[in-house]
Write a protein that holds these residues in place. Structure first.
Motif, short mmCIF file in Angstrom:
data_model
loop_
_atom_site.label_atom_id
_atom_site.label_comp_id
_atom_site.label_asym_id
_atom_site.label_seq_id
_atom_site.Cartn_x
_atom_site.Cartn_y
_atom_site.Cartn_z
N ALA B 130 0.83 -1.20 0.00
CA ALA B 130 0.00 0.00 0.00
C ALA B 130 0.87 1.25 0.00
CB ALA B 130 -0.92 0.00 1.22
N VAL B 131 1.99 1.15 0.72
CA VAL B 131 2.94 2.28 0.79
C VAL B 131 4.33 1.71 0.52
CG1 VAL B 131 3.92 4.04 2.31
CG2 VAL B 131 1.51 3.44 2.53
N GLU B 132 5.15 2.47 -0.20
CA GLU B 132 6.51 1.98 -0.53
C GLU B 132 7.22 1.56 0.76
OE1 GLU B 132 6.83 6.24 -2.05
OE2 GLU B 132 5.24 5.23 -0.91
N PRO B 133 7.79 0.35 0.77
CA PRO B 133 8.45 -0.18 1.98
C PRO B 133 9.56 0.72 2.51
CG PRO B 133 8.19 -1.89 0.32
CD PRO B 133 7.79 -0.61 -0.33
N GLU B 134 10.17 1.53 1.62
CA GLU B 134 11.29 2.40 2.04
C GLU B 134 10.86 3.43 3.06
OE1 GLU B 134 10.59 1.01 -1.32
OE2 GLU B 134 10.70 3.12 -1.96
N ARG B 135 9.54 3.63 3.18
CA ARG B 135 9.07 4.64 4.12
C ARG B 135 8.94 4.13 5.55
NH1 ARG B 135 5.52 8.93 0.76
NH2 ARG B 135 5.53 9.94 2.81
N PHE B 136 9.32 2.87 5.75
CA PHE B 136 9.25 2.29 7.09
C PHE B 136 10.62 1.77 7.50
CE2 PHE B 136 4.71 2.50 7.20
CZ PHE B 136 4.28 2.23 5.92
N ASP B 137 10.85 1.72 8.82
CA ASP B 137 12.09 1.09 9.30
C ASP B 137 11.85 -0.42 9.41
OD1 ASP B 137 11.69 2.17 12.80
OD2 ASP B 137 10.88 0.40 11.78
N PRO B 138 12.91 -1.19 9.74
CA PRO B 138 12.74 -2.65 9.79
C PRO B 138 11.65 -3.11 10.77
CG PRO B 138 15.06 -2.10 9.80
CD PRO B 138 14.34 -0.80 9.93
N GLU B 139 11.32 -2.27 11.78
CA GLU B 139 10.23 -2.66 12.70
C GLU B 139 8.87 -2.26 12.19
OE1 GLU B 139 12.96 -1.17 15.15
OE2 GLU B 139 13.60 -3.20 14.53
N GLY B 140 8.83 -1.56 11.06
CA GLY B 140 7.55 -1.17 10.49
C GLY B 140 7.06 0.19 10.94
N HIS B 141 7.91 0.99 11.59
CA HIS B 141 7.52 2.35 11.96
C HIS B 141 7.80 3.29 10.80
CE1 HIS B 141 8.73 0.78 16.12
NE2 HIS B 141 7.42 0.71 16.02
N TRP B 142 7.00 4.34 10.71
CA TRP B 142 7.21 5.33 9.66
C TRP B 142 8.59 5.98 9.82
CZ3 TRP B 142 3.88 6.10 5.67
CH2 TRP B 142 2.54 5.72 5.84
N THR B 143 9.38 6.03 8.75
CA THR B 143 10.59 6.85 8.75
C THR B 143 10.28 8.11 7.93
OG1 THR B 143 11.35 5.56 6.86
CG2 THR B 143 12.25 4.98 9.02
N ARG B 144 9.43 7.95 6.91
CA ARG B 144 8.97 9.10 6.15
C ARG B 144 7.43 9.07 6.16
NH1 ARG B 144 9.04 10.35 0.34
NH2 ARG B 144 9.91 8.28 -0.03
N PRO B 145 6.87 9.66 7.24
CA PRO B 145 5.42 9.55 7.40
C PRO B 145 4.67 10.35 6.35
CG PRO B 145 6.39 10.96 9.10
CD PRO B 145 7.52 10.43 8.30
N PRO B 146 3.37 10.09 6.19
CA PRO B 146 2.59 10.84 5.20
C PRO B 146 2.54 12.32 5.56
CG PRO B 146 1.14 9.55 6.62
CD PRO B 146 2.53 9.14 6.95
N ALA B 147 2.78 13.18 4.58
CA ALA B 147 2.67 14.62 4.81
C ALA B 147 1.20 14.96 4.93
CB ALA B 147 3.31 15.38 3.66
N SER B 148 0.88 15.88 5.81
CA SER B 148 -0.51 16.27 6.00
C SER B 148 -1.08 16.88 4.73
CB SER B 148 -0.58 17.28 7.15
OG SER B 148 -1.84 17.90 7.15
N TRP B 149 -2.37 16.63 4.47
CA TRP B 149 -3.03 17.25 3.33
C TRP B 149 -3.77 18.51 3.77
CZ3 TRP B 149 -5.76 12.52 0.56
CH2 TRP B 149 -4.76 11.67 0.07
N GLY B 150 -3.41 19.03 4.91
CA GLY B 150 -4.11 20.20 5.45
C GLY B 150 -5.09 19.75 6.51
N SER B 151 -5.73 20.71 7.14
CA SER B 151 -6.62 20.37 8.26
C SER B 151 -7.88 19.69 7.78
CB SER B 151 -6.97 21.63 9.03
OG SER B 151 -7.56 22.56 8.13
N SER B 152 -8.21 19.84 6.50
CA SER B 152 -9.42 19.22 5.98
C SER B 152 -9.13 18.47 4.67
CB SER B 152 -10.48 20.31 5.77
OG SER B 152 -11.70 19.73 5.38
N PRO B 153 -8.54 17.28 4.77
CA PRO B 153 -8.11 16.56 3.57
C PRO B 153 -9.25 16.31 2.59
CG PRO B 153 -7.81 15.21 5.55
CD PRO B 153 -8.25 16.53 6.01
#
Lengths: 81, 226
Positions: B130-153
């Motif tokens: 669903a999301v490119e694996p490079e955005r997570f560390d080996p434990e599965g935590h976000w290393t490059r989390p989703p950028a906010s789309w603003g207060s009202s996506p």
């Protein structure tokens, strides 16, 4: 406890309401505690909502005329039923 | 991840599946829908043509998925005639969009049985993340989390600017992922109906829906994070 990566793969199952109760609770707990996954979930929900808006399409004139004619006939006779 | 107190948004989390349904249905609110149906039943031709224009694209896509490109237009035209015929009997138990889509799917399936088109098992193939694996560390935590789309996506992506982006993202989807996305999230058929129409299991339907939604979300994110 789920990892964030697992959450991104479980989102659809969660939104479908097809998770067993225990799994659902685990999912919700993660999202309540993790800002990034909360943002991600909101984005998926926003995507689903946006996809529902379909832009209009111009019809070829003969297609439109045929449908207009059929509609006129049906709704006129329909009212006589 | 550090514990954070629940934000106002977390209420949406608790009722997520109902919330999603409500949001998706906001394409036309109840008053607009009732007014439209009234116009149609009164024989307002322009209202009908608007309805056709609004749904032609969606129906062509679904038809293409059901019976293939060459038969799609014919199927859609047939379905519109069937809609006209059935319109005086529309009871408003579902939205008019869903009702019309069911007519299309019903006719499409009759054809499918004759031509024996089905979704190949390869469509469910190997995992796409669903999301490119490079955005997570080996434990599965976000290393490059989703950028906010603003207060009202939601408002952001409803913008006209995004309509083209969305349509393009949907065009790029593998056919069966696009078909399920359209039937579920555009036409709001329920999961059971889509499974019956396409002759796939609920699990398979969910996989296709999941991949489609993930890809479209990623396309929007790419543009906004751009």
């Amino acid at each position: 406890m789920h990892s964030c990566q697992q959450i991104t793969e479980l989102v659809t199952e969660y939104l479908e309401g097809s998770m067993p109760w225990r799994e659902r609770v685990k999912f919700k707990l993660h999202v309540m505690m993790c800002k990034h996954c909360r943002v991600y979930l909101k984005q998926v929900e926003a995507t689903v909502a946006a996809v529902g808006h379909v832009p209009e399409l111009e019809l070829p004139s003969e297609v439109e005329q045929t449908l207009r004619r059929a509609f006129r006939e049906r709704l006129r006779t329909g009212r006589d039923e | 991840m550090a514990w954070m107190p629940p934000l106002a948004g977390s209420v949406a989390v608790c009722t997520a599946s109902a919330e999603v349904k409500a949001m998706a249905a906001r394409t036309r609110n109840r008053e607009d829908e009732a007014a439209l149906v009234k116009e149609l039943l009164a024989g307002n031709e322009d209202a009908f043509v608007t309805l056709v224009r609004e749904h032609q694209r969606l129906f062509l896509h679904i038809a293409r998925g059901l019976v293939g490109q060459s038969l799609a237009e014919e199927l859609v035209q047939e379905s519109w005639l069937a809609v006209i015929e059935a319109l005086p009997r529309f009871e408003g138990r579902s939205s008019i969009r869903t009702w019309m889509t069911r007519i299309l799917v019903f006719r499409g399936n009759n054809r499918r049985k004759k031509e024996r088109r089905s979704i190949p098992m390869s469509a469910f193939g190997d995992g796409e993340a669903a999301v490119e694996p490079e955005r997570f560390d080996p434990e599965g935590h976000w290393t490059r989390p989703p950028a906010s789309w603003g207060s009202s996506p939601e408002t952001v992506v409803m913008d006209r600017e995004f309509q083209t982006l969305l349509q393009e993202a949907m065009e790029r989807l593998p056919e069966n992922q696009r078909l399920v996305l359209q039937m579920r999230d555009v036409a709001q058929l329920d999961a059971r109906e889509v499974c019956d129409a396409l002759n796939i299991s609920e699990a398979n339907q969910r996989v296709l829906l999941h991949r489609a939604r993930s890809k479209v979300r990623a396309a929007i994110a790419a543009k906004l994070e751009g």
